[in-house]
Scaffold this motif. Structure first.
Motif, short mmCIF file in Angstrom:
data_model
loop_
_atom_site.label_atom_id
_atom_site.label_comp_id
_atom_site.label_asym_id
_atom_site.label_seq_id
_atom_site.Cartn_x
_atom_site.Cartn_y
_atom_site.Cartn_z
N GLY A 1 0.81 -1.20 0.00
CA GLY A 1 0.00 0.00 0.00
C GLY A 1 0.85 1.27 0.00
O GLY A 1 2.08 1.21 0.05
N VAL B 1 -4.13 2.07 1.62
CA VAL B 1 -4.06 2.68 0.29
C VAL B 1 -4.77 4.03 0.37
O VAL B 1 -5.93 4.10 0.76
CB VAL B 1 -4.74 1.79 -0.77
N LEU C 1 -0.77 -4.75 -4.66
CA LEU C 1 -0.74 -5.28 -3.30
C LEU C 1 -0.37 -6.76 -3.33
O LEU C 1 -0.71 -7.47 -4.29
CB LEU C 1 -2.11 -5.11 -2.64
#
Length: 119
Positions: A9, A115, A20
């Motif tokens: 992230g 994120v 990811l």
């Protein structure tokens, strides 16, 4: 205790991309034999599943990420990936992976990876 470990992230501008990664702690089980999912939880919202990949290879996505996110796995590395393209501010969340079964009975959750999509 078995957990999933997520990474990759970060902070990205709208329109950007991130990948990811997720693997079971201590290689506790084989992702090849498991139905795996990526989930996310935004502040003040329920956790939602955004993508899954079954052990037979079948994949599906929530409508909001279709055409932008791709779930995949590398059996040799025992790792599941989520490639995220054309990121939007509404994709901002903590992202987790889990087995579909683990998610259903609320076990195996790891710390997740943040994120943030912002200019």
């Amino acid at each position: 205790q078995v957990q999933l470990e997520e990474s990759g992230g970060g902070l990205v501008q709208p329109g950007g991309s991130l990948t990811l990664s997720c693997a079971p702690s201590r290689n506790a089980f084989s992702i090849h034999d498991s139905d795996m999912g990526w989930y996310r939880q935004a502040p003040g919202r329920e956790r939602e599943r955004v993508a899954f990949i079954r052990s037979n290879g079948r994949r599906d996505y929530v409508d909001s990420v279709k055409g932008r996110f791709t779930i995949s796995r590398d059996n040799a590395k025992n790792t599941v990936y989520l490639q995220m393209n054309s990121l939007k501010p509404e994709d901002t969340a903590v992202y987790y992976c889990n087995t579909l079964t683990g998610a259903a009975v609320n076990v195996y959750w790891g710390q997740g990876t943040q994120v943030t999509v912002s200019s």
